[in-house]
Motif scaffolding. Structure first.
Motif, PDB file in Angstrom:
ATOM      1  N   LEU A   1       4.344   8.932  -5.495  1.00 26.31           N
ATOM      2  CA  LEU A   1       3.641   7.911  -6.271  1.00 26.31           C
ATOM      3  C   LEU A   1       4.597   7.184  -7.218  1.00 26.31           C
ATOM      4  CD1 LEU A   1       0.809   6.744  -6.773  1.00 26.31           C
ATOM      5  CD2 LEU A   1       0.492   8.489  -8.533  1.00 26.31           C
ATOM      6  N   ARG A   2       5.461   7.953  -7.860  1.00 24.80           N
ATOM      7  CA  ARG A   2       6.418   7.340  -8.779  1.00 24.80           C
ATOM      8  C   ARG A   2       7.422   6.466  -8.030  1.00 24.80           C
ATOM      9  NH1 ARG A   2       8.496  11.597 -12.645  1.00 24.80           N
ATOM     10  NH2 ARG A   2       9.048  12.580 -10.668  1.00 24.80           N
ATOM     11  N   ALA A   3       7.899   6.954  -6.878  1.00 21.36           N
ATOM     12  CA  ALA A   3       8.847   6.167  -6.085  1.00 21.36           C
ATOM     13  C   ALA A   3       8.205   4.883  -5.578  1.00 21.36           C
ATOM     14  CB  ALA A   3       9.370   7.001  -4.913  1.00 21.36           C
ATOM     15  N   ALA A   4       6.923   4.948  -5.204  1.00 17.85           N
ATOM     16  CA  ALA A   4       6.218   3.734  -4.770  1.00 17.85           C
ATOM     17  C   ALA A   4       6.113   2.734  -5.913  1.00 17.85           C
ATOM     18  CB  ALA A   4       4.830   4.091  -4.245  1.00 17.85           C
ATOM     19  N   GLY A   5       5.839   3.240  -7.125  1.00 20.83           N
ATOM     20  CA  GLY A   5       5.780   2.342  -8.269  1.00 20.83           C
ATOM     21  C   GLY A   5       7.127   1.706  -8.580  1.00 20.83           C
TER      22      GLY A   5
ATOM     23  N   PRO B   1       0.827  -1.211   0.000  1.00 22.66           N
ATOM     24  CA  PRO B   1       0.000   0.000   0.000  1.00 22.66           C
ATOM     25  C   PRO B   1       0.857   1.255   0.000  1.00 22.66           C
ATOM     26  CG  PRO B   1       0.001  -1.030   2.168  1.00 22.66           C
ATOM     27  CD  PRO B   1       0.688  -1.992   1.248  1.00 22.66           C
ATOM     28  N   LEU B   2       0.283   2.332  -0.510  1.00 21.65           N
ATOM     29  CA  LEU B   2       0.999   3.605  -0.537  1.00 21.65           C
ATOM     30  C   LEU B   2       1.195   4.132   0.883  1.00 21.65           C
ATOM     31  CD1 LEU B   2      -0.740   5.419  -3.510  1.00 21.65           C
ATOM     32  CD2 LEU B   2       1.601   4.577  -3.442  1.00 21.65           C
ATOM     33  N   PRO B   3       2.319   4.788   1.149  1.00 28.04           N
ATOM     34  CA  PRO B   3       2.535   5.350   2.493  1.00 28.04           C
ATOM     35  C   PRO B   3       1.606   6.530   2.746  1.00 28.04           C
ATOM     36  CG  PRO B   3       4.267   6.053   1.004  1.00 28.04           C
ATOM     37  CD  PRO B   3       3.454   5.040   0.249  1.00 28.04           C
ATOM     38  N   GLU B   4       1.238   6.725   4.000  1.00 27.94           N
ATOM     39  CA  GLU B   4       0.428   7.880   4.374  1.00 27.94           C
ATOM     40  C   GLU B   4       1.317   9.122   4.374  1.00 27.94           C
ATOM     41  OE1 GLU B   4      -2.262   7.643   7.666  1.00 27.94           O
ATOM     42  OE2 GLU B   4      -2.191   5.458   7.662  1.00 27.94           O
ATOM     43  N   LEU B   5       0.851  10.161   3.692  1.00 34.89           N
ATOM     44  CA  LEU B   5       1.684  11.353   3.569  1.00 34.89           C
ATOM     45  C   LEU B   5       1.574  12.258   4.792  1.00 34.89           C
ATOM     46  CD1 LEU B   5       1.155  12.156  -0.208  1.00 34.89           C
ATOM     47  CD2 LEU B   5       3.016  10.923   0.892  1.00 34.89           C
ATOM     48  N   LYS B   6       0.396  12.346   5.405  1.00 35.67           N
ATOM     49  CA  LYS B   6       0.187  13.141   6.608  1.00 35.67           C
ATOM     50  C   LYS B   6       0.788  14.537   6.489  1.00 35.67           C
ATOM     51  CE  LYS B   6       0.200   9.076   9.640  1.00 35.67           C
ATOM     52  NZ  LYS B   6       0.847   8.410  10.795  1.00 35.67           N
TER      53      LYS B   6
ATOM     54  N   LEU C   1      11.755   5.787  -1.648  1.00 39.12           N
ATOM     55  CA  LEU C   1      10.349   6.069  -1.347  1.00 39.12           C
ATOM     56  C   LEU C   1      10.216   6.856  -0.054  1.00 39.12           C
ATOM     57  CD1 LEU C   1       7.318   5.774  -1.728  1.00 39.12           C
ATOM     58  CD2 LEU C   1       7.468   3.473  -0.764  1.00 39.12           C
ATOM     59  N   LEU C   2      10.957   6.460   0.964  1.00 35.40           N
ATOM     60  CA  LEU C   2      10.912   7.192   2.232  1.00 35.40           C
ATOM     61  C   LEU C   2      11.426   8.619   2.053  1.00 35.40           C
ATOM     62  CD1 LEU C   2      10.212   6.989   5.217  1.00 35.40           C
ATOM     63  CD2 LEU C   2      12.533   6.154   5.653  1.00 35.40           C
ATOM     64  N   ALA C   3      12.469   8.775   1.250  1.00 31.58           N
ATOM     65  CA  ALA C   3      12.985  10.115   0.974  1.00 31.58           C
ATOM     66  C   ALA C   3      11.935  10.972   0.271  1.00 31.58           C
ATOM     67  CB  ALA C   3      14.250  10.024   0.118  1.00 31.58           C
ATOM     68  N   ALA C   4      11.171  10.377  -0.651  1.00 34.38           N
ATOM     69  CA  ALA C   4      10.116  11.122  -1.350  1.00 34.38           C
ATOM     70  C   ALA C   4       9.016  11.551  -0.394  1.00 34.38           C
ATOM     71  CB  ALA C   4       9.541  10.266  -2.481  1.00 34.38           C
TER      72      ALA C   4
END
Length: 478
Positions: free
Chosen positions: A289-293, A26-31, A359-362
């Motif tokens: 979104l791109r980093a998650a992909g 799942p996509l990370p929560e951006l909060k 992804l974490l950096a994004a």
């Protein structure tokens, strides 16, 4: 034996079902760290009419400015380039699924036997269908959607910057023309004051020091006139560039337009859609979104690539050309295709872990982009309030000096004050008007900065709005 055969056929089917069920993470929560209230928002008992984010420059009530913004949006080359880049990305986005659809290739080859006894010309058809396992399809959609959203944010950012620059240049141009007009009047008043002092010097009523001071004031006014002249030239040329033309319109250089001003406009609240309208935040969200992909794709690459393939090859012995047709041989094959690297020193696992860090950096970059947007908005709100107070004070000073000039003019006609006193009052009045022009320009520019910080710009074209709908649909499926 029949049951064993059935179980043997069932095991591969179950295995493929389990592999297909391995979905992307799942996509990370951006909060986003947004404030509950804006610290620098003005509180007013009655909120005046406010322009929306898409037409905020209408608050100046300037038909010429409105026409300039429209021309810029239609003709600006940066907008056209960003729109073409969006079209390129959108074209590829529509083919995201193609990698996981059956493909067919035609190839030819020539094979010579090692002893040179025969030469074969081979024609073949190869079909391949790679199955979208381990979340690879959803991950590919995420990466493609991130590219599309980033390109859309770039176009919107071009809109925001363009509109803000057009309005800024127009404000600076008209303000500089007003300053040039007032500085010319100040120079004329200083010249008249110098003449009066020179007459008094001839009558021994003033000292040469007073005359020298008046000469210095005149020179200072003439020197100050060069600044607005330079601003007029620079901003007119910048406007021409923003509108996609090489030369300014002659009408821009005519000193017959009023300085734009906001009047009684106040910011009583900030638009709530900051997160959707500010292009920098939208671009940072696209990067997530791109980093998650890309992370999902790298994780899928750790596992085997499984698909179905078939081939049809036909060969001809070129040395037996007189039996060309009869010498042809064809063969057909079909079956599963498995691409499974057995040992790569942990490279695939390392790439997957590296993409997790990306992804974490994004995500962190997204939160920083939100903080940056909040900071710029709060700063712009504070500047808008401060410049409004300065404009009010400048208006009061101008009104007071207007009254002083009127009073001295009456006293001069009654013989109670000198012409020199009236001239000094006129110079002070014109300098106060210069301060008012500067204060209005500063407030106008603070207003521009605020709406640029909020991402204010016109709505995207209809086809671009469809991209937003596609992206929203994709996000809802995560």
């Amino acid at each position: 034996m029949r049951h064993a055969s059935f179980a043997f056929r069932l095991i591969p089917a179950l295995a493929l079902t389990l592999l297909a069920g391995c979905a992307a993470a799942p996509l990370p929560e951006l909060k986003p760290p947004t404030p509950t209230t804006w610290r620098n928002a003005t509180v007013a008992s009655i909120a005046p009419a406010q322009p929306d984010l898409q037409h905020w420059w209408l608050a100046f009530n300037d038909p010429e400015l409105n026409a300039l913004v429209k021309r810029a949006l239609d003709n600006n080359l940066d907008v056209k380039a960003a729109a073409e880049r969006l079209l390129a990305v959108r074209t590829l986005y529509r083919h995201t699924n193609d990698k996981f659809l059956p493909s067919l290739n035609l190839d030819t080859n020539q094979v010579i036997q090692p002893d040179a006894s025969a030469s074969y010309f081979i024609v073949g058809f190869d079909a391949l269908w790679e199955l979208p396992l381990f979340g690879s399809l959803k991950s590919a959609h995420r990466a493609a959607a991130g590219d599309l959203q980033a390109s859309r944010a770039q176009l919107q950012g071009t809109y925001v910057t363009l509109v803000a620059e057009v309005v800024r240049c127009w404000i600076a141009l008209r303000s500089a023309q007003e300053q040039a007009h007032l500085l010319t009047a100040v120079g004329d008043a200083d010249r008249e004051k110098l003449r009066l002092l020179q007459v008094r010097e001839g009558l021994n009523l003033v000292s040469p020091t007073d005359v020298a001071s008046a000469q210095a004031e005149l020179a200072h006014a003439q020197m100050a006139l060069t600044d607005p002249q330079r601003a007029i030239n620079a901003n007119a040329q910048q406007l021409a560039m923003l509108l996609g033309q090489s030369e300014p319109d002659p009408a821009w250089l005519q000193d017959n337009g009023a300085q734009p001003q906001l009047g009684d406009w106040q910011m009583t609240h900030a638009p709530a859609e900051l997160l959707r309208t500010r292009p920098e935040i939208a671009a940072a969200e696209a990067d997530v979104l791109r980093a998650a992909g890309e992370a999902g794709i790298s994780h899928a690459d750790v596992y085997p690539h499984i698909g179905l393939g078939s081939s049809l090859d036909w060969s001809v012995n070129l040395l037996s050309h007189h039996h060309l047709i009869r010498s042809g041989e064809g063969i057909f094959s079909a079956g599963p295709v498995i691409d499974m690297p057995l040992f790569d020193w942990g490279t695939r696992v390392a790439k997957a872990r590296a993409q997790d860090h990306q992804l974490l950096a994004a995500v962190y970059a997204y939160r920083q982009a939100v903080l940056q947007g909040v900071a710029e908005t709060e700063t712009a709100m504070g500047d808008l309030q401060a410049t409004h107070q300065r404009e009010i004070a400048a208006e009061q000073a101008t009104q007071a000096l207007d009254g002083n000039v009127t009073a001295l003019d009456k006293r001069q006609r009654l013989g109670l004050s000198s012409t020199l006193d009236v001239q000094d009052a006129l110079i002070a009045q014109q300098n106060a008007q210069l301060e008012l022009v500067s204060a209005r320009a500063d407030r106008d520019l603070a207003y521009v900065s605020l709406y640029k910080a909020l991402g204010g710009a016109p709505l995207p074209p209809t086809d671009v709005a469809a991209d937003y709908k596609a992206l929203d649909t994709h996000k809802g499926a995560q």
